[in-house]
Design an enzyme around this catalytic site. Structure first.
Site, PDB file in Angstrom:
ATOM      1  N   GLY A  12      -4.255 -23.352  -5.531  1.00  0.00           N
ATOM      2  CA  GLY A  12      -3.407 -23.525  -4.363  1.00  0.00           C
ATOM      3  C   GLY A  12      -1.926 -23.306  -4.608  1.00  0.00           C
ATOM      4  O   GLY A  12      -1.096 -23.917  -3.934  1.00  0.00           O
ATOM      5  N   ASN A  14      -0.364 -20.615  -3.827  1.00  0.00           N
ATOM      6  CA  ASN A  14       0.140 -19.991  -2.588  1.00  0.00           C
ATOM      7  C   ASN A  14       0.307 -21.036  -1.495  1.00  0.00           C
ATOM      8  O   ASN A  14       1.272 -20.984  -0.730  1.00  0.00           O
ATOM      9  CB  ASN A  14      -0.793 -18.862  -2.140  1.00  0.00           C
ATOM     10  CG  ASN A  14      -0.504 -17.577  -2.877  1.00  0.00           C
ATOM     11  OD1 ASN A  14       0.494 -16.908  -2.612  1.00  0.00           O
ATOM     12  ND2 ASN A  14      -1.364 -17.227  -3.826  1.00  0.00           N
ATOM     13  N   HIS A 110      -3.641 -10.746  -0.811  1.00  0.00           N
ATOM     14  CA  HIS A 110      -4.446 -10.050  -1.825  1.00  0.00           C
ATOM     15  C   HIS A 110      -3.517  -9.606  -2.958  1.00  0.00           C
ATOM     16  O   HIS A 110      -2.448  -9.041  -2.695  1.00  0.00           O
ATOM     17  CB  HIS A 110      -5.162  -8.842  -1.209  1.00  0.00           C
ATOM     18  CG  HIS A 110      -6.058  -8.171  -2.197  1.00  0.00           C
ATOM     19  ND1 HIS A 110      -7.286  -8.681  -2.547  1.00  0.00           N
ATOM     20  CD2 HIS A 110      -5.861  -7.070  -2.972  1.00  0.00           C
ATOM     21  CE1 HIS A 110      -7.834  -7.919  -3.467  1.00  0.00           C
ATOM     22  NE2 HIS A 110      -6.986  -6.930  -3.749  1.00  0.00           N
ATOM     23  N   ASP A 151     -10.701  -6.526   2.992  1.00  0.00           N
ATOM     24  CA  ASP A 151      -9.321  -6.082   2.701  1.00  0.00           C
ATOM     25  C   ASP A 151      -8.945  -4.813   3.464  1.00  0.00           C
ATOM     26  O   ASP A 151      -8.144  -4.004   2.980  1.00  0.00           O
ATOM     27  CB  ASP A 151      -9.118  -5.864   1.187  1.00  0.00           C
ATOM     28  CG  ASP A 151      -9.432  -7.099   0.359  1.00  0.00           C
ATOM     29  OD1 ASP A 151      -9.184  -8.216   0.846  1.00  0.00           O
ATOM     30  OD2 ASP A 151      -9.928  -6.955  -0.771  1.00  0.00           O
TER      31      ASP A 151
HETATM   32  C1  GAR Z   1      -4.134 -15.484  -5.601  1.00  0.00           C
HETATM   33  O1  GAR Z   1      -3.700 -14.629  -6.619  1.00  0.00           O
HETATM   34  C2  GAR Z   1      -4.621 -14.685  -4.410  1.00  0.00           C
HETATM   35  O2  GAR Z   1      -3.885 -13.520  -4.205  1.00  0.00           O
HETATM   36  C3  GAR Z   1      -6.028 -14.367  -4.846  1.00  0.00           C
HETATM   37  O3  GAR Z   1      -6.506 -15.580  -5.407  1.00  0.00           O
HETATM   38  C4  GAR Z   1      -5.396 -16.253  -6.022  1.00  0.00           C
HETATM   39  C5  GAR Z   1      -5.377 -17.701  -5.553  1.00  0.00           C
HETATM   40  O4  GAR Z   1      -4.426 -18.438  -6.271  1.00  0.00           O
HETATM   41  N1  GAR Z   1      -6.826 -13.930  -3.728  1.00  0.00           N
HETATM   42  C6  GAR Z   1      -7.759 -12.974  -3.838  1.00  0.00           C
HETATM   43  O5  GAR Z   1      -8.036 -12.418  -4.870  1.00  0.00           O
HETATM   44  C7  GAR Z   1      -8.452 -12.625  -2.523  1.00  0.00           C
HETATM   45  N2  GAR Z   1      -9.183 -11.396  -2.641  1.00  0.00           N
HETATM   46  P1  GAR Z   1      -3.865 -19.832  -5.731  1.00  0.00           P
HETATM   47  O6  GAR Z   1      -5.068 -20.717  -5.424  1.00  0.00           O
HETATM   48  O7  GAR Z   1      -3.055 -20.389  -6.868  1.00  0.00           O
HETATM   49  O8  GAR Z   1      -3.025 -19.570  -4.506  1.00  0.00           O
END
Ligand code: GAR
Length: 208
Positions: A12, A14, A110, A151
């Site tokens: 989490g 993001n 993404h 995507d």
């Molecule tokens: C992030 O890098 C996001 O871009 C990726 O998962 C990660 C989650 O990190 N999403 C994908 O690959 C979707 N296809 P987080 O839980 O620390 O935000």
């Protein structure tokens, strides 16, 4: 005030960037109504609860079949009456009926420059492994609306990140987060909250 439901599967970071951006005024006119995860142990749920935001787990594993999960998931999201659903590292396929009901109101982050290193099988570290295996010199991140493909929806924002010769998938993932994801995801939400994003002929038009 834009009501947001954020869907997460993992750490989490993001989500944290969104919470911080609301707190420091980088995102205006928006609030997070709930954070939903398919993973009860997702640290993202802790981040939500620390902020006084409901952190809910709903997983396909709790249901007999996918249709039952999809219905319960949609009901749960609807119960918060969101204007926008943000997928911030959410690894569950979004039900078709949710995409229809929330057309151009679901966004995803993404970790590559779409259309490179995206689609089925490209998530998390696998995206960065793909970029390093291909030897690209520039990668980045993309925020896009979610449509029926993987995507393939209209692109809202993208930001480039240089690949370095010493990079591992882990170091590249971290730099893409720091330099791109944590900036463009809050920025896209602020633009939507302030009415600056329109979709015309399947493409995003930014006002102002
Ligand atoms: C992030 O890098 C996001 O871009 C990726 O998962 C990660 C989650 O990190 N999403 C994908 O690959 C979707 N296809 P987080 O839980 O620390 O935000």
């Amino acid at each position: 005030m834009l009501r947001i439901v954020v869907c997460v599967s993992g750490g989490g970071t993001n989500l944290q960037a969104i919470l911080d951006s609301i707190d420091n005024g980088t995102i205006t006119n928006a609030e997070i109504a709930a954070v939903i995860s398919n993973n009860a142990n997702a640290y993202a749920l802790e981040r939500a609860r620390e902020h006084g935001i409901p952190g809910i787990c709903i997983s396909p594993k709790q249901f007999e079949n996918r249709d039952n999960f999809n219905t319960a998931f949609l009901d749960k999201v609807n119960s918060y009456q969101p204007d926008l659903i943000v997928l911030a590292g959410f690894l569950v396929v979004i039900p078709g009926m949710m995409i229809q009901e929330y057309r151009n109101r679901i966004i995803n982050i993404h970790p590559s420059l779409i259309p490179s290193f995206c689609g089925k099988g490209y998530y998390g570290l696998k995206v960065h492994e793909g970029a390093l295996n291909r030897g690209v010199k520039v990668t980045g991140a993309t925020v896009h609306f979610v449509d029926e493909g993987t995507d393939t929806g209209p692109i809202i924002l993208q930001h480039p990140v240089m690949v370095e010769s010493e990079d591992t998938p882990e170091t590249l993932q971290r730099r893409v987060m720091e330099q791109a994801e944590w900036k463009i995801l809050p920025q896209a939400i602020d633009m939507i909250a302030n009415g600056r994003i329109k979709v015309t002929d399947g493409k995003v038009v930014i006002a102002g």
